[in-house]
Motif scaffolding. Structure first.
Motif, PDB file in Angstrom:
ATOM      1  N   PHE A 175       0.826  -1.196   0.000  1.00  0.00           N
ATOM      2  CA  PHE A 175       0.000   0.000   0.000  1.00  0.00           C
ATOM      3  C   PHE A 175       0.870   1.259   0.000  1.00  0.00           C
ATOM      4  CE2 PHE A 175      -1.616   3.327   2.895  1.00  0.00           C
ATOM      5  CZ  PHE A 175      -2.734   3.760   2.191  1.00  0.00           C
ATOM      6  N   GLN A 176       1.956   1.229   0.764  1.00  0.00           N
ATOM      7  CA  GLN A 176       2.830   2.397   0.863  1.00  0.00           C
ATOM      8  C   GLN A 176       3.678   2.617  -0.366  1.00  0.00           C
ATOM      9  OE1 GLN A 176       4.928   1.835   4.671  1.00  0.00           O
ATOM     10  NE2 GLN A 176       3.960   3.729   5.327  1.00  0.00           N
ATOM     11  N   PHE A 177       3.735   1.622  -1.239  1.00  0.00           N
ATOM     12  CA  PHE A 177       4.566   1.762  -2.436  1.00  0.00           C
ATOM     13  C   PHE A 177       4.183   2.988  -3.261  1.00  0.00           C
ATOM     14  CE2 PHE A 177       6.129   0.499  -6.672  1.00  0.00           C
ATOM     15  CZ  PHE A 177       7.451   0.234  -6.350  1.00  0.00           C
ATOM     16  N   PRO A 178       2.909   3.121  -3.684  1.00  0.00           N
ATOM     17  CA  PRO A 178       2.542   4.349  -4.410  1.00  0.00           C
ATOM     18  C   PRO A 178       2.557   5.587  -3.533  1.00  0.00           C
ATOM     19  CG  PRO A 178       0.597   3.003  -4.019  1.00  0.00           C
ATOM     20  CD  PRO A 178       1.791   2.166  -3.638  1.00  0.00           C
ATOM     21  N   VAL A 179       2.230   5.426  -2.237  1.00  0.00           N
ATOM     22  CA  VAL A 179       2.258   6.580  -1.329  1.00  0.00           C
ATOM     23  C   VAL A 179       3.669   7.116  -1.210  1.00  0.00           C
ATOM     24  CG1 VAL A 179       1.937   7.328   1.055  1.00  0.00           C
ATOM     25  CG2 VAL A 179       0.240   5.858  -0.011  1.00  0.00           C
ATOM     26  N   GLY A 180       4.626   6.203  -1.037  1.00  0.00           N
ATOM     27  CA  GLY A 180       6.013   6.624  -0.874  1.00  0.00           C
ATOM     28  C   GLY A 180       6.601   7.242  -2.120  1.00  0.00           C
ATOM     29  N   ILE A 181       6.297   6.653  -3.267  1.00  0.00           N
ATOM     30  CA  ILE A 181       6.865   7.167  -4.510  1.00  0.00           C
ATOM     31  C   ILE A 181       6.182   8.466  -4.933  1.00  0.00           C
ATOM     32  CG2 ILE A 181       7.158   6.703  -6.972  1.00  0.00           C
ATOM     33  CD1 ILE A 181       7.341   3.753  -6.266  1.00  0.00           C
ATOM     34  N   LEU A 182       4.859   8.487  -4.878  1.00  0.00           N
ATOM     35  CA  LEU A 182       4.104   9.596  -5.443  1.00  0.00           C
ATOM     36  C   LEU A 182       3.732  10.644  -4.394  1.00  0.00           C
ATOM     37  CD1 LEU A 182       1.777   7.368  -7.656  1.00  0.00           C
ATOM     38  CD2 LEU A 182       3.844   8.578  -8.390  1.00  0.00           C
ATOM     39  N   SER A 183       2.972  10.236  -3.378  1.00  0.00           N
ATOM     40  CA  SER A 183       2.435  11.211  -2.421  1.00  0.00           C
ATOM     41  C   SER A 183       3.520  11.892  -1.602  1.00  0.00           C
ATOM     42  CB  SER A 183       1.431  10.520  -1.499  1.00  0.00           C
ATOM     43  OG  SER A 183       0.354   9.998  -2.242  1.00  0.00           O
ATOM     44  N   VAL A 184       4.468  11.107  -1.086  1.00  0.00           N
ATOM     45  CA  VAL A 184       5.518  11.693  -0.263  1.00  0.00           C
ATOM     46  C   VAL A 184       6.368  12.651  -1.087  1.00  0.00           C
ATOM     47  CG1 VAL A 184       7.611  11.179   1.053  1.00  0.00           C
ATOM     48  CG2 VAL A 184       5.569   9.784   1.372  1.00  0.00           C
ATOM     49  N   SER A 185       6.654  12.287  -2.342  1.00  0.00           N
ATOM     50  CA  SER A 185       7.450  13.158  -3.213  1.00  0.00           C
ATOM     51  C   SER A 185       6.710  14.462  -3.497  1.00  0.00           C
ATOM     52  CB  SER A 185       7.769  12.431  -4.523  1.00  0.00           C
ATOM     53  OG  SER A 185       8.502  11.257  -4.278  1.00  0.00           O
ATOM     54  N   ILE A 186       5.433  14.352  -3.837  1.00  0.00           N
ATOM     55  CA  ILE A 186       4.636  15.548  -4.126  1.00  0.00           C
ATOM     56  C   ILE A 186       4.500  16.413  -2.885  1.00  0.00           C
ATOM     57  CG2 ILE A 186       2.353  16.379  -4.827  1.00  0.00           C
ATOM     58  CD1 ILE A 186       2.103  13.767  -6.484  1.00  0.00           C
ATOM     59  N   ALA A 187       4.229  15.766  -1.729  1.00  0.00           N
ATOM     60  CA  ALA A 187       4.051  16.508  -0.480  1.00  0.00           C
ATOM     61  C   ALA A 187       5.341  17.201  -0.059  1.00  0.00           C
ATOM     62  CB  ALA A 187       3.586  15.567   0.624  1.00  0.00           C
ATOM     63  N   GLY A 188       6.470  16.519  -0.200  1.00  0.00           N
ATOM     64  CA  GLY A 188       7.747  17.128   0.156  1.00  0.00           C
ATOM     65  C   GLY A 188       8.071  18.319  -0.703  1.00  0.00           C
ATOM     66  N   SER A 189       7.825  18.187  -1.990  1.00  0.00           N
ATOM     67  CA  SER A 189       8.049  19.302  -2.913  1.00  0.00           C
ATOM     68  C   SER A 189       7.111  20.460  -2.598  1.00  0.00           C
ATOM     69  CB  SER A 189       7.834  18.821  -4.356  1.00  0.00           C
ATOM     70  OG  SER A 189       7.840  19.902  -5.255  1.00  0.00           O
ATOM     71  N   ASN A 190       5.836  20.147  -2.356  1.00  0.00           N
ATOM     72  CA  ASN A 190       4.856  21.193  -2.072  1.00  0.00           C
ATOM     73  C   ASN A 190       5.194  21.962  -0.804  1.00  0.00           C
ATOM     74  OD1 ASN A 190       1.974  22.384  -2.433  1.00  0.00           O
ATOM     75  ND2 ASN A 190       1.954  21.596  -0.340  1.00  0.00           N
ATOM     76  N   LEU A 191       5.625  21.238   0.251  1.00  0.00           N
ATOM     77  CA  LEU A 191       5.950  21.904   1.515  1.00  0.00           C
ATOM     78  C   LEU A 191       7.071  22.923   1.326  1.00  0.00           C
ATOM     79  CD1 LEU A 191       5.729  22.255   4.566  1.00  0.00           C
ATOM     80  CD2 LEU A 191       7.276  20.298   4.831  1.00  0.00           C
ATOM     81  N   VAL A 192       8.111  22.542   0.590  1.00  0.00           N
ATOM     82  CA  VAL A 192       9.247  23.452   0.372  1.00  0.00           C
ATOM     83  C   VAL A 192       8.815  24.674  -0.422  1.00  0.00           C
ATOM     84  CG1 VAL A 192      11.469  23.698  -0.783  1.00  0.00           C
ATOM     85  CG2 VAL A 192      10.985  21.645   0.556  1.00  0.00           C
ATOM     86  N   HIS A 193       8.138  24.465  -1.554  1.00  0.00           N
ATOM     87  CA  HIS A 193       7.766  25.582  -2.425  1.00  0.00           C
ATOM     88  C   HIS A 193       6.657  26.434  -1.813  1.00  0.00           C
ATOM     89  CE1 HIS A 193      10.381  24.274  -5.596  1.00  0.00           C
ATOM     90  NE2 HIS A 193       9.784  23.106  -5.702  1.00  0.00           N
ATOM     91  N   GLY A 241      -2.814  10.205   0.351  1.00  0.00           N
ATOM     92  CA  GLY A 241      -2.006  11.135  -0.432  1.00  0.00           C
ATOM     93  C   GLY A 241      -2.323  12.582  -0.122  1.00  0.00           C
ATOM     94  N   LEU A 242      -3.610  12.902   0.018  1.00  0.00           N
ATOM     95  CA  LEU A 242      -4.009  14.275   0.335  1.00  0.00           C
ATOM     96  C   LEU A 242      -3.584  14.665   1.741  1.00  0.00           C
ATOM     97  CD1 LEU A 242      -7.584  14.431  -1.241  1.00  0.00           C
ATOM     98  CD2 LEU A 242      -5.424  15.264  -2.194  1.00  0.00           C
ATOM     99  N   TYR A 243      -3.668  13.729   2.683  1.00  0.00           N
ATOM    100  CA  TYR A 243      -3.229  13.995   4.050  1.00  0.00           C
ATOM    101  C   TYR A 243      -1.760  14.397   4.076  1.00  0.00           C
ATOM    102  CZ  TYR A 243      -1.329  12.789   8.635  1.00  0.00           C
ATOM    103  OH  TYR A 243      -0.642  12.810   9.821  1.00  0.00           O
ATOM    104  N   LYS A 244      -0.936  13.706   3.298  1.00  0.00           N
ATOM    105  CA  LYS A 244       0.492  14.021   3.248  1.00  0.00           C
ATOM    106  C   LYS A 244       0.732  15.449   2.757  1.00  0.00           C
ATOM    107  CE  LYS A 244       2.533  10.126   4.477  1.00  0.00           C
ATOM    108  NZ  LYS A 244       3.477  10.055   5.616  1.00  0.00           N
ATOM    109  N   ILE A 245      -0.141  15.936   1.874  1.00  0.00           N
ATOM    110  CA  ILE A 245       0.002  17.294   1.343  1.00  0.00           C
ATOM    111  C   ILE A 245      -0.591  18.322   2.289  1.00  0.00           C
ATOM    112  CG2 ILE A 245      -0.725  18.848  -0.535  1.00  0.00           C
ATOM    113  CD1 ILE A 245      -0.693  16.400  -2.388  1.00  0.00           C
ATOM    114  N   PHE A 246      -1.780  18.043   2.816  1.00  0.00           N
ATOM    115  CA  PHE A 246      -2.509  19.039   3.609  1.00  0.00           C
ATOM    116  C   PHE A 246      -1.886  19.311   4.978  1.00  0.00           C
ATOM    117  CE2 PHE A 246      -6.826  18.048   1.380  1.00  0.00           C
ATOM    118  CZ  PHE A 246      -6.402  18.790   0.286  1.00  0.00           C
TER     119      PHE A 246
END
Length: 522
Positions: A283-301, A376-381
């Motif tokens: 389950f974490q495979f797509p979360v780790g690759i996609l959501s965590v990457s997007i969330a990490g990028s979003n937090l910085v920018h 995925g949304l939780y990781k971003i929000f």
């Protein structure tokens, strides 16, 4: 900055992190395959899984939870004001973090037996050998908290400095070390009179050290090597500590939830903890690759733009991240739903991991997948609230969602079995991300169309088409009795057809320009 400019930055940094994280997640799956093949879904594997949860309970606070969300926005603000002070803040927090986590690790080592007995039940503890190996594993892995916390701190600093690849790739080195220990140490440990499963604990410690130390040369290269002014309790560190204190409430609730679900899992059937763990890994495979990457990028920018007063630019970053999360997570969810059993079979079913383990792991995976988009949304929000100086909001929401999960699981697990624990996790994440979205709409003055629009509807529709098409193709061509390479070839072919179906569906529904934009950004 234009909407297109914001999209480009988020896409590029997310892609860089995703490529590095993809390597890590692939190796993570190989690591789980190795563990499953050598130890199976047995009481021994349950011992490691439970022992590993002890440092992980605190890791969520110091490595992946409140600390990371509190540090990045604060570090960004200090860096914009005075770079020298930012360097001092980084290493002051490193020293403070080391002192706190080292003290906690020492307490874990001392009270390991009591800790294990508090998070398991009489059935688990009735086996003296299993209890002893679990305690030994806890003591071996306790210092992992120090290493992984410093690794997360260095990753946050490097991401703020717009360095994304190496910090995201560092966990891959952790997995490589773990895999080496799984294959190289069990026989030697057995020969020396120790439990073979201790090889996993040794791998965790060695891997954590490599993951942490590999990032230090990059910090030095960027001019952020160890240097002062050192001030453990400065005004900025107080802000971080205050936010961590607020986050501790949410983390405490999370850990209570983990303890309760662990007890519930161990009270159902031997192997349940491992089935849930293996399913959660997939389950974490797509979360780790996609959501965590997007969330990490979003937090910085987002933090960078917001701290500079460019609120519209910050909202553009969030909008891009929100849409990108749906664009990538929906097809991942559709494909995993369609080939869940086949995935578990190919990844884990070998050695000591048998057909029963495949079926049980598949049951858990299906219910975890229900909450994949919300995760995925939780990781971003969640980190956004820390940038908005409202860190108490996500904590309160998390506590409420966790309470709902605990009530749900306590009432239904004795009736329906261990898979309820996976469904409860998904439902709590849906509640969590939904409430966060509603409050972000209020605080950022967002229109409803930000969350619900034709683009999202097209993405969901394409996901449904992809699911039905992929499921049909898999049921038609995938044969469990074929050789491994034949099955792997068919599985990859089914996946490629599914991805193609998703792209074609999106294009037909009018989102072809979105796909072209992503491809142009490479």
């Amino acid at each position: 900055m234009s909407k297109d400019g914001s999209t480009k930055k988020v896409l590029l940094s997310s892609a860089v992190m995703a490529v590095a994280t993809f390597s890590s997640r692939i190796l993570g799956l190989v690591r789980e395959q190795a563990i499953a093949a050598v130890f199976g879904a047995s009481g021994v594997t349950d011992a490691f899984t439970i022992a590993y949860r002890v440092p992980n309970m605190l890791r969520d606070l110091f490595a992946e939870g409140a600390f990371s969300s509190a540090f990045v926005p604060t570090f960004t603000g200090v860096k914009l004001r005075n770079e020298k002070l930012a360097k001092g803040l980084l290493w002051s927090m490193a020293a403070l973090l080391f002192l706190i986590t080292a003290s906690l690790s020492a307490l874990i080592i001392i009270f390991a037996p009591e800790i294990i007995k508090s998070i398991t039940n009489e059935v688990f503890n009735s086996d003296p050998a299993r209890l002893e190996m679990t305690v030994q594993l806890v003591r071996i892995m306790a210092p992992f908290l120090v290493l992984i916390s410093l690794a997360a701190l260095f990753m946050g600093a490097l991401n703020t400095l717009k360095v994304f690849f190496v910090p995201s790739f560092a966990p891959a080195l952790f997995n490589i070390v773990m895999i080496a220990c799984v294959f190289m140490l069990p026989d030697r440990l057995k020969l020396w009179g120790h439990y073979p499963v201790l090889s996993l604990g040794i791998g965790v410690i060695l891997g954590g050290f490599v993951q942490m130390i590999i990032q230090v040369p990059l910090l030095i290269k960027k001019g952020f090597g160890p240097q002062g002014p050192f001030n453990l309790i400065s005004s900025d560190s107080k802000v971080i500590l205050h936010r961590i204190g607020i986050g501790t409430i949410g983390i405490a609730a999370t850990q209570i939830n983990i303890i309760i679900t662990t007890v519930l899992a161990t009270s159902t059937v031997v192997g349940a903890v491992s089935w849930l763990s293996f399913a959660f890994r997939l389950f974490q495979f797509p979360v780790g690759i996609l959501s965590v990457s997007i969330a990490g990028s979003n937090l910085v920018h987002f933090s960078d733009a917001w701290k500079q007063g460019n609120k519209d630019v910050a909202k553009n970053y969030l909008s891009t991240s929100y849409n990108l999360s749906f664009l990538t997570i929906v097809p991942a969810m559709a494909l995993l739903f369609a080939v869940s059993k086949e995935s578990v079979h190919l990844v884990f079913e070998r050695g000591a991991f048998d057909l029963k383990d495949t079926l049980m792991t598949n049951d858990a995976l299906m219910f975890y997948l229900v909450g994949l988009p919300s995760y995925g949304l939780y990781k971003i929000f969640a980190p956004i609230f820390f940038t908005l100086d409202k860190p108490h909001i996500p904590v309160r929401i998390s506590v409420f969602a966790i309470l709902c999960n605990i009530v749900f699981c306590v009432l239904l697990t004795p009736v329906y079995g261990f898979w309820i624990l996976a469904l409860g996790t998904s439902l709590s994440m849906i509640i969590n991300s939904s409430i966060q979205g509603l409050l972000l709409r209020k605080y950022l003055e967002l229109e409803w169309s930000f969350f619900f629009n034709l683009k999202i509807l097209r993405i969901i529709s394409s996901g449904l088409i992809t699911y039905f098409a992929t499921q049909y193709i898999s049921q038609t061509f995938f044969n469990y009795s074929d050789g491994f390479m034949t099955k792997l070839t068919v599985f990859c072919g089914v996946g490629l057809v599914g991805v193609g179906c998703y792209v074609v569906s999106l294009t037909i529904l009018g989102e072809g320009s979105l796909i072209k934009k992503i491809l142009r950004r490479k």
